[in-house]
Scaffold this motif. Structure first.
Motif, PDB file in Angstrom:
ATOM      1  N   ARG A  32       0.832  -1.197   0.000  1.00 37.06           N
ATOM      2  CA  ARG A  32       0.000   0.000   0.000  1.00 37.06           C
ATOM      3  C   ARG A  32       0.869   1.250   0.000  1.00 37.06           C
ATOM      4  NH1 ARG A  32      -2.762  -1.074   4.495  1.00 37.06           N
ATOM      5  NH2 ARG A  32      -3.878  -2.709   3.391  1.00 37.06           N
ATOM      6  N   GLY A  35       2.395   1.698  -3.416  1.00 37.47           N
ATOM      7  CA  GLY A  35       1.404   2.242  -4.346  1.00 37.47           C
ATOM      8  C   GLY A  35       1.195   3.735  -4.149  1.00 37.47           C
ATOM      9  N   ARG A  36       1.148   4.166  -2.894  1.00 40.38           N
ATOM     10  CA  ARG A  36       1.005   5.604  -2.614  1.00 40.38           C
ATOM     11  C   ARG A  36       2.206   6.381  -3.116  1.00 40.38           C
ATOM     12  NH1 ARG A  36      -1.105   4.731   3.475  1.00 40.38           N
ATOM     13  NH2 ARG A  36      -3.256   4.203   2.960  1.00 40.38           N
ATOM     14  N   VAL A  38       4.191   5.568  -5.648  1.00 42.93           N
ATOM     15  CA  VAL A  38       4.138   5.625  -7.109  1.00 42.93           C
ATOM     16  C   VAL A  38       3.100   6.653  -7.553  1.00 42.93           C
ATOM     17  CG1 VAL A  38       3.491   4.310  -9.169  1.00 42.93           C
ATOM     18  CG2 VAL A  38       4.984   3.291  -7.452  1.00 42.93           C
ATOM     19  N   ARG A  39       1.942   6.663  -6.886  1.00 41.26           N
ATOM     20  CA  ARG A  39       0.895   7.632  -7.238  1.00 41.26           C
ATOM     21  C   ARG A  39       1.375   9.060  -7.003  1.00 41.26           C
ATOM     22  NH1 ARG A  39      -3.214   6.779  -3.537  1.00 41.26           N
ATOM     23  NH2 ARG A  39      -3.495   4.736  -4.483  1.00 41.26           N
ATOM     24  N   SER A  40       2.058   9.273  -5.897  1.00 45.57           N
ATOM     25  CA  SER A  40       2.587  10.598  -5.587  1.00 45.57           C
ATOM     26  C   SER A  40       3.623  11.021  -6.622  1.00 45.57           C
ATOM     27  CB  SER A  40       3.202  10.596  -4.188  1.00 45.57           C
ATOM     28  OG  SER A  40       3.823  11.805  -3.910  1.00 45.57           O
ATOM     29  N   LYS A  42       3.769  10.028  -9.776  1.00 45.85           N
ATOM     30  CA  LYS A  42       3.067  10.344 -11.019  1.00 45.85           C
ATOM     31  C   LYS A  42       2.395  11.710 -10.941  1.00 45.85           C
ATOM     32  CE  LYS A  42       2.140   5.692 -12.663  1.00 45.85           C
ATOM     33  NZ  LYS A  42       1.097   4.706 -13.004  1.00 45.85           N
ATOM     34  N   GLU A  43       1.769  12.012  -9.795  1.00 47.76           N
ATOM     35  CA  GLU A  43       1.137  13.320  -9.622  1.00 47.76           C
ATOM     36  C   GLU A  43       2.177  14.431  -9.671  1.00 47.76           C
ATOM     37  OE1 GLU A  43      -1.023  13.044  -5.987  1.00 47.76           O
ATOM     38  OE2 GLU A  43      -2.644  11.859  -6.877  1.00 47.76           O
ATOM     39  N   ASN A  46       3.123  14.976 -13.277  1.00 49.76           N
ATOM     40  CA  ASN A  46       2.066  15.714 -13.973  1.00 49.76           C
ATOM     41  C   ASN A  46       2.017  17.155 -13.488  1.00 49.76           C
ATOM     42  OD1 ASN A  46       1.290  13.503 -15.477  1.00 49.76           O
ATOM     43  ND2 ASN A  46      -0.243  12.852 -13.996  1.00 49.76           N
TER      44      ASN A  46
END
Length: 63
Positions: A32, A35-36, A38-40, A42-43, A46
């Motif tokens: 978990r 995953g957080r 990786v999401r951070s 990517k954000e 962007n």
């Protein structure tokens, strides 16, 4: 190059070692968190592009 030679048996041995080291309860928490992260990331990637788009939008205000 080394990753191309990993078979099913090696993956199972690595998974067993990880299970023994961290335990069954800790592994979902680790995934978990990964995953957080990786999401951070990517954000963040962007977000680097967004200020350029905002600069373009600032000059063009609708009437």
């Amino acid at each position: 190059m080394v990753l191309l030679n990993i078979g099913i048996q090696e993956i199972l041995v690595i998974a067993l070692i990880v299970l023994l080291l961290f335990g069954g309860k800790k592994i979902p928490e680790l995934m978990r968190g990964l995953g957080r992260g990786v999401r951070s990331f990517k954000e963040g990637m962007n977000g680097i592009d967004k200020p350029d788009e905002e600069k373009k939008d600032d000059g063009q205000q609708p009437k």
